[in-house]
Design a protein around this motif. Structure first.
Motif, short mmCIF file in Angstrom:
data_model
loop_
_atom_site.label_atom_id
_atom_site.label_comp_id
_atom_site.label_asym_id
_atom_site.label_seq_id
_atom_site.Cartn_x
_atom_site.Cartn_y
_atom_site.Cartn_z
N HIS A 65 0.83 -1.20 0.00
CA HIS A 65 0.00 0.00 0.00
C HIS A 65 0.86 1.25 0.00
O HIS A 65 0.54 2.24 -0.67
N ALA A 66 1.96 1.22 0.75
CA ALA A 66 2.88 2.37 0.75
C ALA A 66 3.47 2.57 -0.65
O ALA A 66 3.60 3.71 -1.11
N VAL B 188 -6.86 7.40 -2.23
CA VAL B 188 -5.98 6.26 -1.96
C VAL B 188 -6.21 5.71 -0.55
O VAL B 188 -6.23 4.50 -0.34
N ALA B 189 -6.40 6.61 0.40
CA ALA B 189 -6.70 6.16 1.77
C ALA B 189 -8.01 5.38 1.81
O ALA B 189 -8.16 4.43 2.57
N GLY B 190 -8.96 5.78 0.97
CA GLY B 190 -10.26 5.11 0.92
C GLY B 190 -10.20 3.70 0.37
O GLY B 190 -11.16 2.93 0.53
N LEU B 191 -9.08 3.34 -0.26
CA LEU B 191 -8.92 1.97 -0.77
C LEU B 191 -8.64 0.99 0.36
O LEU B 191 -8.77 -0.23 0.17
N ARG B 192 -8.25 1.50 1.49
CA ARG B 192 -7.88 0.65 2.62
C ARG B 192 -8.98 -0.34 2.94
O ARG B 192 -10.17 0.00 2.95
N ALA C 159 -0.86 -6.51 -5.44
CA ALA C 159 0.03 -6.79 -4.31
C ALA C 159 -0.59 -6.29 -3.01
O ALA C 159 -0.55 -6.98 -1.98
N ALA C 160 -1.17 -5.09 -3.05
CA ALA C 160 -1.80 -4.54 -1.84
C ALA C 160 -3.03 -5.34 -1.45
O ALA C 160 -3.31 -5.55 -0.26
#
Length: 200
Positions: free
Chosen positions: A94-95, A188-192, A146-147
């Motif tokens: 994710h990073a 992108v944070a919302g993909l968590r 991968a994430a």
């Protein structure tokens, strides 16, 4: 010193490497000039930035369209090549994805004037959109996969959806009251992947 292709002299590989570095320097200078002055910036200004003569630019890129295409492709390649490197070097997938999206945003918000040029009728620009997708979609998909495999993000987002969403958020990035980068960070944070914690 022999520098003709196919001759046994050793200088050829070095010359090729030097030529690649010189061309990369020239393209970086052109990209920088496009950002500050648009794609119609005088060639002499680009030459000054690159530390070369105007004739050198014309030898590499006979027309302005050739130069614009080369700058665009160079930036797309840099973005594409960054993906696997970030995935290998970052603490988490994710990073790596977040850092790569930042590079993609840099590309989108700094291609000053390129968008308008690419929408012209010049035949040299016709294949660039397909090239853009062919190079960047697989890289984005690799990072997303991968994430998702690491359980960091939801698995139902496609590379095309994400890149299109980021692109839409970057429209109007020059508006003083609008922070495109912040909006992309939120996306992108919302993909968590948020695991269910149960009732509190």
């Amino acid at each position: 010193m022999v520098d003709i292709d196919g001759e046994p002299g050793r200088p050829t590989p070095r010359k090729r490497a030097d030529a690649r570095r010189n061309e990369a320097t020239l393209l970086a200078a052109a990209a920088s000039a496009f950002v500050t002055s648009g794609v119609d910036v005088p060639v002499r200004d680009i030459a000054t930035r690159a530390g070369v003569g105007v004739g050198t630019i014309y030898r590499h890129f006979p027309t302005r369209a050739d130069l614009i295409v080369a700058v665009y492709r160079h930036q797309v390649e840099a973005c594409a090549e960054a993906g696997p490197t970030l995935l290998a070097e970052s603490d988490t997938p994710h990073a790596a994805l977040a850092q790569w999206i930042n590079i993609f945003v840099d590309f989108l918000v700094t291609k000053h004037g390129l968008a308008e040029a690419l929408q012209s009728d010049n035949a040299a620009f016709e294949a660039l959109h397909a090239y853009f997708l062919d190079r960047l979609l697989p890289v984005c998909a690799q990072l997303l996969d991968a994430a998702a495999a690491a359980g960091e993000i939801r698995p139902d987002v496609t590379a095309f959806e994400l890149l299109r969403g980021v692109g839409n958020l970057c429209i109007g990035a020059g508006e003083p009251r609008y922070d495109a980068r912040r909006m992309v960070e939120l996306l992108v944070a919302g993909l968590r992947h948020h695991r269910e914690t149960g009732p509190r």
